[in-house]
Design an enzyme around this catalytic site. Structure first.
Site, PDB file in Angstrom:
ATOM      1  N   HIS A  88      77.667   0.930 -79.233  1.00 23.61           N
ATOM      2  CA  HIS A  88      76.440   1.517 -79.039  1.00 23.61           C
ATOM      3  C   HIS A  88      76.310   2.626 -79.992  1.00 23.61           C
ATOM      4  O   HIS A  88      75.076   2.980 -80.664  1.00 23.61           O
ATOM      5  CB  HIS A  88      76.168   1.897 -77.439  1.00 23.61           C
ATOM      6  CG  HIS A  88      74.706   1.891 -77.337  1.00 23.61           C
ATOM      7  ND1 HIS A  88      74.270   3.143 -76.409  1.00 23.61           N
ATOM      8  CD2 HIS A  88      73.432   1.605 -77.801  1.00 23.61           C
ATOM      9  CE1 HIS A  88      72.846   3.267 -76.678  1.00 23.61           C
ATOM     10  NE2 HIS A  88      72.392   2.166 -77.336  1.00 23.61           N
TER      11      HIS A  88
ATOM     12  N   HIS B 141      87.817  -1.457 -72.402  1.00 23.21           N
ATOM     13  CA  HIS B 141      86.961  -2.454 -72.763  1.00 23.21           C
ATOM     14  C   HIS B 141      85.597  -1.829 -72.841  1.00 23.21           C
ATOM     15  O   HIS B 141      84.664  -1.997 -73.403  1.00 23.21           O
ATOM     16  CB  HIS B 141      87.047  -3.716 -72.115  1.00 23.21           C
ATOM     17  CG  HIS B 141      86.082  -4.733 -72.518  1.00 23.21           C
ATOM     18  ND1 HIS B 141      86.346  -5.723 -73.562  1.00 23.21           N
ATOM     19  CD2 HIS B 141      84.970  -5.195 -71.916  1.00 23.21           C
ATOM     20  CE1 HIS B 141      85.275  -6.534 -73.575  1.00 23.21           C
ATOM     21  NE2 HIS B 141      84.654  -6.175 -72.797  1.00 23.21           N
ATOM     22  N   GLU B 142      85.246  -1.355 -71.548  1.00 20.87           N
ATOM     23  CA  GLU B 142      83.759  -1.119 -71.121  1.00 20.87           C
ATOM     24  C   GLU B 142      83.315   0.186 -72.255  1.00 20.87           C
ATOM     25  O   GLU B 142      82.282   0.339 -72.665  1.00 20.87           O
ATOM     26  CB  GLU B 142      83.668  -0.673 -69.798  1.00 20.87           C
ATOM     27  CG  GLU B 142      83.805  -1.910 -68.993  1.00 20.87           C
ATOM     28  CD  GLU B 142      83.151  -2.945 -69.216  1.00 20.87           C
ATOM     29  OE1 GLU B 142      81.789  -2.856 -69.907  1.00 20.87           O
ATOM     30  OE2 GLU B 142      83.436  -4.281 -68.989  1.00 20.87           O
TER      31      GLU B 142
ATOM     32  N   HIS C 206      82.396  -0.763 -75.563  1.00 20.83           N
ATOM     33  CA  HIS C 206      80.882  -1.262 -75.494  1.00 20.83           C
ATOM     34  C   HIS C 206      79.960   0.072 -75.730  1.00 20.83           C
ATOM     35  O   HIS C 206      79.203   0.060 -76.696  1.00 20.83           O
ATOM     36  CB  HIS C 206      80.167  -1.604 -74.445  1.00 20.83           C
ATOM     37  CG  HIS C 206      80.796  -3.175 -74.333  1.00 20.83           C
ATOM     38  ND1 HIS C 206      80.595  -4.135 -75.246  1.00 20.83           N
ATOM     39  CD2 HIS C 206      81.325  -3.944 -72.926  1.00 20.83           C
ATOM     40  CE1 HIS C 206      81.002  -5.270 -74.668  1.00 20.83           C
ATOM     41  NE2 HIS C 206      81.468  -5.288 -73.459  1.00 20.83           N
TER      42      HIS C 206
END
Length: 228
Positions: A107, A99-100, A103
């Site tokens: 980006h 999940h991280e 991100h």
């Protein structure tokens, strides 16, 4: 005094949902932290593999203390994984790590909701620190202008919470796709990772609902829309 106003009842559903969301993420993460894929990869390894697979070899991974304190820092290009994820080989650790990384992928692709959230972050950081002080002064001193300023500042917090929803849901969706494409998790393991991410998403839904409910309460208390 407005602290005891009946409009506080507007917050009760959000408070209940927030309490449930916190209990849900804790219990779900705890459950799947005990379920292992059978492989030898850690949360750090999974994150590294997904980053490299998406051409993000420049993103560093760091170990951060705490539980569920995982986050991606777009300013420094660092992915930080918590104690319960960094060296863990569980389904829960894999889901959170992926999940991280989601991100980080957002980006790199300039995902619009994330761009909006990042641009709002400095304003919201300021607003969240001073908004209640301004509103309290407005009520106690009877200065309508202060109250209006406070409401507008809080509106920025609400918009930030609402924009956060698609950012988090999209990161979770990307995480599942990446985990499946790695060929490490299958069937029940993927379902378990999805349950962890869905439970985490509920906390953001609860935060947004709380913010919206609080804004409605402030609008009522401040008399917006009331005819003189």
């Amino acid at each position: 005094m407005f602290f005891y106003d009946s409009t506080f009842l507007l917050l009760i559903p959000a408070i209940i949902i927030s309490m449930y969301a916190q209990q849900k993420i804790q219990s779900t993460f705890r459950k799947y932290s005990r379920v292992f894929s059978g492989g030898s990869y850690s949360g750090h390894d999974i994150a590294r593999m997904i980053l490299d697979k998406n051409g993000l070899e420049n993103i560093r991974i760091e170990h951060v203390r705490g539980n569920l304190t995982d986050h991606y820092d777009p300013r420094s290009g660092v992915l930080r994984l918590s104690d319960s994820v960094y060296g863990n080989r569980s389904i829960a650790a894999y889901g959170v790590a992926a999940h991280e990384v989601g991100h980080a992928i957002q980006h790199s692709k300039r995902y619009m909701p994330l761009e909006i959230r990042n641009s709002m972050a400095p304003v919201v950081s300021f607003s969240s620190r001073v908004v209640w002080l301004i509103i309290l002064l407005g009520f106690f001193l009877g200065i309508a202008g202060f109250i209006k300023i406070g409401v507008f500042l809080f509106l920025a917090v609400v918009i930030f919470q609402l924009v956060t929803l698609p950012v988090e849901f999209d990161a979770s969706s990307r995480a599942i796709v990446q985990l499946e494409s790695l060929g490490i998790l299958y069937d029940d393991d993927i379902k378990g990772a999805r349950k962890v991410l869905n439970a985490a998403a509920l906390t953001y839904v609860a935060a947004a609902l709380t913010a919206v409910s609080q804004l409605v309460r402030l609008l009522i208390l401040s008399g917006y829309g009331r005819r003189d």
